[in-house]
Write an enzyme that holds these catalytic residues in place. Sequence first.
Site, mmCIF file in Angstrom:
data_model
loop_
_atom_site.group_PDB
_atom_site.id
_atom_site.type_symbol
_atom_site.label_atom_id
_atom_site.label_comp_id
_atom_site.label_asym_id
_atom_site.label_seq_id
_atom_site.Cartn_x
_atom_site.Cartn_y
_atom_site.Cartn_z
ATOM 1 N N GLY A 259 57.056 -6.056 0.850
ATOM 2 C CA GLY A 259 56.738 -6.929 2.086
ATOM 3 C C GLY A 259 56.039 -5.838 2.936
ATOM 4 C CD GLU B 46 63.102 -11.456 10.847
ATOM 5 O OE1 GLU B 46 63.299 -10.879 9.658
ATOM 6 O OE2 GLU B 46 62.990 -10.534 11.615
ATOM 7 N N GLY C 140 54.267 -6.682 5.745
ATOM 8 C CA GLY C 140 54.135 -7.165 7.153
ATOM 9 C C GLY C 140 53.678 -5.709 7.911
ATOM 10 C CB SER D 219 59.476 -9.182 15.184
ATOM 11 O OG SER D 219 60.620 -9.074 15.462
ATOM 12 C CE LYS E 3 65.482 -3.505 15.906
ATOM 13 N NZ LYS E 3 65.189 -3.621 14.473
ATOM 14 C CG ASN F 219 63.551 -10.045 18.744
ATOM 15 O OD1 ASN F 219 63.376 -9.034 19.751
ATOM 16 N ND2 ASN F 219 63.165 -9.721 17.585
ATOM 17 C CG ASN G 94 64.564 -7.321 13.331
ATOM 18 O OD1 ASN G 94 64.817 -6.122 13.567
ATOM 19 N ND2 ASN G 94 63.456 -7.749 13.983
ATOM 20 C CB ALA H 239 55.380 -2.336 13.910
HETATM 21 O O1 KPL Z 1 63.185 -4.843 16.719
HETATM 22 C C1 KPL Z 1 62.555 -5.372 17.613
HETATM 23 C C2 KPL Z 1 61.634 -6.477 17.008
HETATM 24 O O2 KPL Z 1 60.690 -6.901 17.745
HETATM 25 O O3 KPL Z 1 61.958 -7.337 16.362
HETATM 26 C C3 KPL Z 1 62.452 -4.662 18.992
HETATM 27 C C4 KPL Z 1 61.250 -3.889 19.246
HETATM 28 C C5 KPL Z 1 63.437 -3.748 19.131
HETATM 29 C C6 KPL Z 1 62.277 -5.943 20.280
HETATM 30 O O4 KPL Z 1 63.623 -6.320 19.977
#
Ligand code: KPL
Length: 304
Positions: A7, A269, A9, A257, A187, A195, A100, A133
């Site tokens: 992966g 996602e 990404g 993301s 998380k 998100n 995630n 990222a």
């Molecule tokens: O995991 C994340 C994402 O962007 O998927 C963070 C940085 C925690 C934001 O929800």
Amino acid sequence: MRLVVFGAGAIGSILGAYLARSGHDILLIGKKPQVDAIERDGLRIDGLTNLTVHPRVAENLRSGERSAMVILTVKSYDTEDACYKISRALTPRPILSVQNGLCNLTAMEKGLTKGGWANPRLYIALSVLSWGATLLDYGRIRHAGTGPFLVGDFAGGRAAKRFASLFEGVGISTVFTQDILSAIWRKAIINAAINPVTALYKVPNGEVLAEPLRSQSLALLHEALEVARAEGYRFAEHEMEEEFFRVLERTSANQSSMLQDVTRGKRTELDAISGEILARGAAHGMKLPRTERVVKKLKSQLGQ
Ligand code: KPL
């Protein structure tokens, strides 16, 4: 050590780059444009870290490839297929999910079993990584924020502790936890709050710190928290809220993301995060009006 990062990404590329910089022999599996760019110009990380490395890259994993362990960084909807390919190409060995969503363990087990691994849980490690990222362009990633890297497994730490020492050895601080499923839920609650809102309004994470998005996101956080409670996870509300604000501050300049996926016209996602929260809530007879509304709005904006 020879290692496969499956992966390429933003997260997979940064982890692969750190490992390659420290002398590990990395094979990064990715999609054609990313593979072509890295082969041509190398993999460049900017931001908190500035480095350019030249890992091996490929679109597919060849059968018999040597790799002591595997790091899985594909999007959650590709997990089962990636694991099937990994288990067709490699005999059982430790495999770490850095992804995630709430469905990766099940999808990993399905894919690995289908490909011929017996008892995949003995090899699976899961993790939680809250880094900011961004894929700026093919082969170019911005590393904008760090956060804890938690790893755990179901075999008393046999798999997870190997990954923890691998990452510690390349300067990525890692924490072993006995209860990685709780960490994954925490998380997912944060992701479910941040998100979809950032993707819907096309704003960087930091804008969720201010009204009106702050209240909207907190409402999603509270609904997801209720579902987690129904599933047996007893997280304190004030702790989850503190974590939510911490993540927003640490990644304020970053795009989530999900927003990056929307901007690049990629599949999101949403199903693995908010969709799974809705499904589990429904199984407990719960109504989650705010989550339902944001999922509906985002899907209609994306034409799904
Ligand atoms: O995991 C994340 C994402 O962007 O998927 C963070 C940085 C925690 C934001 O929800």
